[in-house]
Scaffold this motif. Sequence first.
Motif, PDB file in Angstrom:
ATOM      1  N   ARG A   1       0.707  -1.224  -0.027  1.00  0.00           N
ATOM      2  CA  ARG A   1       0.124  -0.062   0.213  1.00  0.00           C
ATOM      3  C   ARG A   1       0.697   1.226   0.000  1.00  0.00           C
ATOM      4  O   ARG A   1       2.199   1.215   0.708  1.00  0.00           O
ATOM      5  CB  ARG A   1      -1.012  -0.007   1.090  1.00  0.00           C
ATOM      6  CG  ARG A   1      -1.938  -1.077   1.266  1.00  0.00           C
ATOM      7  CD  ARG A   1      -2.784  -0.799   2.538  1.00  0.00           C
ATOM      8  NE  ARG A   1      -2.148  -0.817   3.562  1.00  0.00           N
ATOM      9  CZ  ARG A   1      -2.175   0.110   4.665  1.00  0.00           C
ATOM     10  NH1 ARG A   1      -3.079   1.248   4.403  1.00  0.00           N
ATOM     11  NH2 ARG A   1      -1.535  -0.035   5.642  1.00  0.00           N
ATOM     12  N   VAL A   2       0.310   2.176  -0.460  1.00  0.00           N
ATOM     13  CA  VAL A   2       1.204   3.633  -0.782  1.00  0.00           C
ATOM     14  C   VAL A   2       0.043   4.660  -0.148  1.00  0.00           C
ATOM     15  O   VAL A   2      -1.055   4.636  -0.491  1.00  0.00           O
ATOM     16  CB  VAL A   2       1.639   3.880  -2.252  1.00  0.00           C
ATOM     17  CG1 VAL A   2       2.170   5.360  -2.161  1.00  0.00           C
ATOM     18  CG2 VAL A   2       2.513   3.094  -2.423  1.00  0.00           C
ATOM     19  N   ARG A   3       0.499   5.519   0.616  1.00  0.00           N
ATOM     20  CA  ARG A   3      -0.078   6.889   1.218  1.00  0.00           C
ATOM     21  C   ARG A   3       0.285   7.918   0.344  1.00  0.00           C
ATOM     22  O   ARG A   3       1.602   8.281   0.157  1.00  0.00           O
ATOM     23  CB  ARG A   3       0.191   7.019   2.477  1.00  0.00           C
ATOM     24  CG  ARG A   3      -0.426   8.366   2.993  1.00  0.00           C
ATOM     25  CD  ARG A   3      -0.155   8.345   4.545  1.00  0.00           C
ATOM     26  NE  ARG A   3      -1.066   7.508   5.360  1.00  0.00           N
ATOM     27  CZ  ARG A   3      -1.146   7.839   6.834  1.00  0.00           C
ATOM     28  NH1 ARG A   3      -0.280   8.338   7.291  1.00  0.00           N
ATOM     29  NH2 ARG A   3      -1.633   6.601   7.216  1.00  0.00           N
ATOM     30  N   VAL A   4      -0.634   8.623  -0.483  1.00  0.00           N
ATOM     31  CA  VAL A   4      -0.341   9.824  -1.266  1.00  0.00           C
ATOM     32  C   VAL A   4      -0.695  10.908  -0.569  1.00  0.00           C
ATOM     33  O   VAL A   4      -1.860  11.193  -0.015  1.00  0.00           O
ATOM     34  CB  VAL A   4      -1.165   9.925  -2.515  1.00  0.00           C
ATOM     35  CG1 VAL A   4      -0.810  11.048  -3.468  1.00  0.00           C
ATOM     36  CG2 VAL A   4      -0.774   8.343  -3.672  1.00  0.00           C
ATOM     37  N   LEU A   5       0.324  12.013  -0.150  1.00  0.00           N
ATOM     38  CA  LEU A   5      -0.015  12.994   0.565  1.00  0.00           C
ATOM     39  C   LEU A   5       0.070  14.299  -0.493  1.00  0.00           C
ATOM     40  O   LEU A   5       1.218  14.412  -0.947  1.00  0.00           O
ATOM     41  CB  LEU A   5       0.842  13.112   1.806  1.00  0.00           C
ATOM     42  CG  LEU A   5       1.192  11.857   2.630  1.00  0.00           C
ATOM     43  CD1 LEU A   5       2.197  10.927   2.474  1.00  0.00           C
ATOM     44  CD2 LEU A   5       1.092  12.252   3.976  1.00  0.00           C
ATOM     45  N   SER A   6      -0.902  15.100  -0.184  1.00  0.00           N
ATOM     46  CA  SER A   6      -0.956  16.525  -0.820  1.00  0.00           C
ATOM     47  C   SER A   6      -0.126  17.511  -0.248  1.00  0.00           C
ATOM     48  O   SER A   6       0.763  17.318   0.799  1.00  0.00           O
ATOM     49  CB  SER A   6      -2.317  16.924  -0.729  1.00  0.00           C
ATOM     50  OG  SER A   6      -2.516  17.605   0.457  1.00  0.00           O
ATOM     51  N   GLY A   7       0.158  18.632  -0.827  1.00  0.00           N
ATOM     52  CA  GLY A   7       0.821  19.757  -0.534  1.00  0.00           C
ATOM     53  C   GLY A   7      -0.047  20.527   0.741  1.00  0.00           C
ATOM     54  O   GLY A   7      -0.973  19.825   1.420  1.00  0.00           O
TER      55      GLY A   7
END
Length: 425
Positions: free
Chosen positions: A310-316
């Motif tokens: 799994r991957v966590r995608v984090l915004s600005g």
Amino acid sequence: MATDETADIVVVGGGMVGLASAIALKDRGLDVVLCDPGEARARTSYGNAGVVSRGSILPMASPAFWGKLPAYLRNADRGLRLNYAHLPQVVAYGAHFMAAARASRWRRAAAALLPLTSAAYPAHERLAARAGTTDRLQRTGWLKAYRTEAAFASAALEREILAQHGVAFEILDTAGVRDLEPALVRPYARAMLLTETGSVREPGRLIEACETLFAGLGGRLLRGSVGRMTPEAGGWAVPHESGTVRARQVVLAAGAASGKIAGTLGYRFAVAAERGYHRHYALHPDSPPLTRPVLDTGAGSILSPMGDHRVRVLSGVELNARDAAPDYTQIEAASQEAAETLRLGGPLDNEPWLGSRPSTPDGLPVIGRAPRHEGLLFAFGHGHIGLSTGPITGEVVADLATGRTPAVPVAPFAPERLLRWPRLF
């Protein structure tokens, strides 16, 4: 039913900083009560990228801010999104942020943060060993990736400052990035691998384990929001939803809520809540695993492995009111970029996570005794490094509360530095 309790010290806030402080204070033999609303997903620590880096010494207020300002003002840079309706609430913060965005101030901040970040990973190791979470902490390094040679060249001052302070890193070309992280299908012109960096897989699980550790040490955890603290003879009264706790000392470590709580005592800190979003995705079954966090500078977002493919995608960063309705513009853009960088499956969350980072204009946390109230300690404003430096901050707080000299110099983090700033607006 309302109940009153007494303790030696009350810690307000149950994120990484608050929990680590409560544990360290218990280690010093104090009777500790920790007050926290119990909203695990609302804590910034829960939604963190998990990076624990000695190289996290360069605040957001960088000299590069000025070149990006036109794009920021148009909401054309994915690293920052402004809600103009909220801007009047952060005018003072913005003015002081711009004053800090100079090379001289950036260098000064780096020197101040280095002792704190250098102690961060060893402190995490000590805490993980006690909490039984050593399997979630790995020294993987982390990657800062640049899509073009021009973007890499523009970060020369950052590399100069890191090298000046002995922060180890390696420079990779396109082939080197591909060999290091075969899961990345997007070609990057250059990347900087910060080798003295660890990462925490599923930070929320670490927080849960620390709560269990605190309870096992005899600490008391009260679920309830705290909106104010009242000084009284011999100490403090801390009202919460179920009653009041009275103690000789109080630690304010409530993250983005700290500024508002401090305001009830007359402290006007120029702080802001930086909102951020994340979403989880499964990697394609045929994809190699992502083995370390990756900051894609072109997307203004971070990709962080969370285990189980799994991957966590984090915004600005989003500058908005803490309680404003979610604006998924940034996380949708970050997710689209991620889908072109990794071989992703569908999202694993029903909706993106949203949290608020407690940030100061100069990028330095507020750690120290309150200047006008005996028995009050501040420990907030860590911005993007709250999870990373939380365990060592907790040890510093315990030292201050018990009259010891902290192992890490805290003079640069003194509350007075923000309170002395002229009120420009």
